[in-house]
Design an enzyme around this catalytic site. Sequence first.
Site, PDB file in Angstrom:
ATOM      1  N   TYR A  82       0.814  -1.231   0.000  1.00 57.55           N
ATOM      2  CA  TYR A  82       0.000   0.000   0.000  1.00 57.55           C
ATOM      3  C   TYR A  82       0.844   1.276   0.000  1.00 57.55           C
ATOM      4  O   TYR A  82       2.039   1.219   0.178  1.00 57.55           O
ATOM      5  CB  TYR A  82      -1.087  -0.008   1.070  1.00 57.55           C
ATOM      6  N   GLU A  83       0.198   2.344  -0.252  1.00 58.56           N
ATOM      7  CA  GLU A  83       0.871   3.649  -0.397  1.00 58.56           C
ATOM      8  C   GLU A  83       1.872   3.613  -1.565  1.00 58.56           C
ATOM      9  O   GLU A  83       2.931   4.240  -1.536  1.00 58.56           O
ATOM     10  CB  GLU A  83       1.558   4.020   0.923  1.00 58.56           C
ATOM     11  N   GLY A  84       1.509   2.873  -2.614  1.00 56.35           N
ATOM     12  CA  GLY A  84       2.388   2.714  -3.775  1.00 56.35           C
ATOM     13  C   GLY A  84       3.228   1.459  -3.629  1.00 56.35           C
ATOM     14  O   GLY A  84       4.142   1.423  -2.805  1.00 56.35           O
TER      15      GLY A  84
ATOM     16  N   GLN B 176       7.563   2.506  -6.147  1.00 53.50           N
ATOM     17  CA  GLN B 176       8.553   3.317  -5.427  1.00 53.50           C
ATOM     18  C   GLN B 176       9.870   3.352  -6.202  1.00 53.50           C
ATOM     19  O   GLN B 176      10.507   4.404  -6.334  1.00 53.50           O
ATOM     20  CB  GLN B 176       8.813   2.738  -4.027  1.00 53.50           C
TER      21      GLN B 176
END
Lengths: 591, 591
Positions: A434-436, A441
Amino acid sequence: MPSYTAPTKDAQFILHDVLNISGKEIPGFADLDRDFTAAILEEAGKIASEVLAPLNMVGDTEGCRLENGVVYTPTGFKAAFDQMKDGGWPGIDMPEEYGGQNMPYVIGTAVGEFFSAANQAFTMYQGLTHGAASAILAHGTDAQKDKWLPKMVSCDWTGTMNLTEPHCGTDLGLMRTKAEPQDDGSYKITGQKIFISAGDHDMAENVVHLVLAKIPGGPEGIKGVSLFIVPKFLVDDEGNLGARNGVSVGKLEEKMGIHGNATCVMNYDEATGYLLGDMHKGMRAMFTMMNEARLGVGMQGLAQAEVAFQNALEYAKDRLQGRDVTGPKNPDGPADPLIVHPDIRRNLMEQKSFAEGARAFMLWGATLIDQAHRAKDKDADGLISLMTPVIKGFLTDKGFDMTVQAQQVYGGHGYIEEWGMSQFARDARIAMIYEGANGVQALDLVGRKLAQDGGKHVMAFFDLVKTFCKDEAETEGMAEFTGPVKTASKDLQAAAMYFMQEGMKNPNNALAGSYDFMHLFGHVCLGLMWAKMAKASLKALAEGTSDPVFHQTKLATARFYMARQLPMTATHLARIQSGADPVMALEAANF
Amino acid sequence: MPSYTAPTKDAQFILHDVLNISGKEIPGFADLDRDFTAAILEEAGKIASEVLAPLNMVGDTEGCRLENGVVYTPTGFKAAFDQMKDGGWPGIDMPEEYGGQNMPYVIGTAVGEFFSAANQAFTMYQGLTHGAASAILAHGTDAQKDKWLPKMVSCDWTGTMNLTEPHCGTDLGLMRTKAEPQDDGSYKITGQKIFISAGDHDMAENVVHLVLAKIPGGPEGIKGVSLFIVPKFLVDDEGNLGARNGVSVGKLEEKMGIHGNATCVMNYDEATGYLLGDMHKGMRAMFTMMNEARLGVGMQGLAQAEVAFQNALEYAKDRLQGRDVTGPKNPDGPADPLIVHPDIRRNLMEQKSFAEGARAFMLWGATLIDQAHRAKDKDADGLISLMTPVIKGFLTDKGFDMTVQAQQVYGGHGYIEEWGMSQFARDARIAMIYEGANGVQALDLVGRKLAQDGGKHVMAFFDLVKTFCKDEAETEGMAEFTGPVKTASKDLQAAAMYFMQEGMKNPNNALAGSYDFMHLFGHVCLGLMWAKMAKASLKALAEGTSDPVFHQTKLATARFYMARQLPMTATHLARIQSGADPVMALEAANF
């Protein structure tokens, strides 16, 4: 049941001996002396180990449940949430005018690690609220801030982030959720969002959803996305809760872990929403807080590694199995403890050197955020922006690996749920996604951050490493640490150089090596952190510290990192320098 | 729901083009021509994908349940088990005189991969039976063989292995379970065993437990352990089932995965048991079949990697997200498929090159077992004995890593249980633990196997690599493969040399590097397999194969392994050569 003790001593060492935070010229930092931070860390550590940790396995076993449209959290969560609120923890680094304690982000991060280690699924409820409140703080009108923030800073109302839809996660330009403008300036939001952490629950009076949606007639793709505030219950001008809004939970997801957090399918059916920030600039509004959110997720990787390590270490000391090949260490017992065995040591040292190195890295990163935000330092902003994907990607990958290694120390007992080691691995797994997702990244790092502002920030990083190594080369006892860091940093520079030269010919030469680059970068950062910690410990020992064992242990752990982890940089470089061809050779159909 | 297609074409390529099994001078191998093995592999593949795979998620979701002392398996398991029995699959490599089909072990392994990939938890019921039957075959009296084997080979009765107790797993010398001799030559077994896979269930008429226990008055520790046959129901001389024996299920464990397999706490309360093999030589009896069992577990690592890869690949081809940076590949669609992105490729190529390399390694290992057993070849026995911990440890570690990478391709969809990718990772995790945790495998490799018979077997391995590289150096197109393998093999030799020299001074210099050595060894083996596969594909292409794409794909995948995986050997060597000091520096109390 596993236990957790907050590593307050280690955090104090990093904050003061390594980072010297109270000496930094950042507004608010002068107050952060040892006694002050000690008091906060001790208090946070206490609530983490005594209140949150005992609920971790409960959350995993019970999970959340959806009954008649209402989400119920596991037994004990609400009482613990109230305790967190009473202690003012959710707003620790939020502005005083909205009820926060206005402490630096680095303090929020330090205590956030403890909470997250003790109970990741639980801590996410306030973590998401923090993220949503930050977005309103950064992009809301004064009226919006006054209306929403006080209740969110106190966590009377919690927040969520609604980005993903069934057919799009990373590529949000494909989004279908619509926002129809209304005559009163509000919007009617219609669509479905998935994977909404803390999407609904029974611990707060209201849930404030931040929702990305498209206003019809706007630009195509990602440039036509706007951000909206969509509350579960409408709120009148006096702040009273009104009618239920057109938002409902369609389903709770069954997941590998973080069962205590309600991961919801959210259905918006002409729900009333309020534009946050500029029209069609929703992605920018999201991005400004992404550094914080991604640092927070990187922290989760570290946090699960830390708690898993603590338990693996205890087990390795307690469990009697086999004998030390160099002679019995527990001759009166039926066998020696596991920790006598070299491969168990190797495993534990990998965990320990990761957790402590990652903690330093994360707290350093958090001070850069404070420097950027509080001291308006653009260089710090550029540097943390560069390192954000490294912190997120490297710390969550390694953090998960470490929970798996911790589990391994337990043998079969690590695989059954009774001991709790499986949960650490299952919970840690999500942070890589999550969060990319971590591949994204790596793409962000190599495809965007590396060349940002003409490569200024990566050059600044190299300078920083070079200067440190040069300055400390003469310091007695430092050569064994600066040497390996210099070598590793040269590998990183060679990789960056390769990307510059070969990426010009074919961008895939850079992108095919992006994941290795992210890890290579991470190792250099942790190597640098270990060299800085070694410096601090050598100084403490030279000054006749009252706790020589702590500092000798730091030096031994730093040596381990140099000898056993930094050699990875050479392999990452070799893989990177093999370029795109080995990776891209096949037609998709021929896989 | 995930799907599975047995990689029969790849298995055929390895069996015939690479290993040339029908040309080997091993009894029974002459029959193994392409058509014969194709028929078996196709049939096994069909039952794997059509019968077992659809039950994989059912098994995970339902799990087993214990009600009033009776264990029930998930819906559909019994019918599938009957189908497997009807097809004669459980006894495929068992002797004809006991109802088996007497095929070589390599065939059992090839089809075993398919079954295990399709449904690991299910396949364990017959896998454990195979292990127990092998022990009786190797150590039983003729009367014991006649009594137990026919029903076990058919899987009318299933088998288990009872080693672990609550306070001892690896260190079985600490065992407490007792076997009291009775006047009729039988024993009364009393004690508790844990983590007993397939410990009880509703798919067979009887369960035949092999139980390690101590006969009072025997030698201390591991030298006083004997092996016993302890059936759930007693069996009379005519083979009829009689009274229930004093063995019962105390509990089913809640586990991270393999929920479809009943992992039992088994309580023995004066249960009647029959000595198997020599008194006090129970461990030897266990060890003789360990090579097979450990190869079987290594196979599970590969199997889960393969099925996870297949699904990740499909998802990467289907899911539209983002655009190829070098230009759209799906210009008429809203986005390009995931597989255009270099980091997704990198991820998929790692999975593919592992699965295919591991399959070759495993099938090569299986032919060595046949060579050892059927052709009584002591050198083959020594070589497979050396490589067994590598197959078990390396393939299960990497296999698990690959399931995690496959899960990552799915982003958030990989974390929710709906898509089944989490299950592959959770199921694969156990293989790193059972049948000797991988740290114990590393210890076995470095502490025992390396120096076995004066280091003869590792020298034979080095010779084998050297000879291959030398022989093929001149073959057109082979230099790009033999070069990296030679380099990697030199790293392995340097590591072995380091152990010999420095391990003499302090055994911990060897043991602290044992885990890295196991992985270094694994990479050399997979590198060698890829070079051998490249050779076979170059030959096929030169001979004008009708399927050039298959062979070109092999060459491209071999190149990937050389460029992107083999460089790991240098890092492993560097870590090994740093010796024991960085690992052993801390006092246990100072961690």
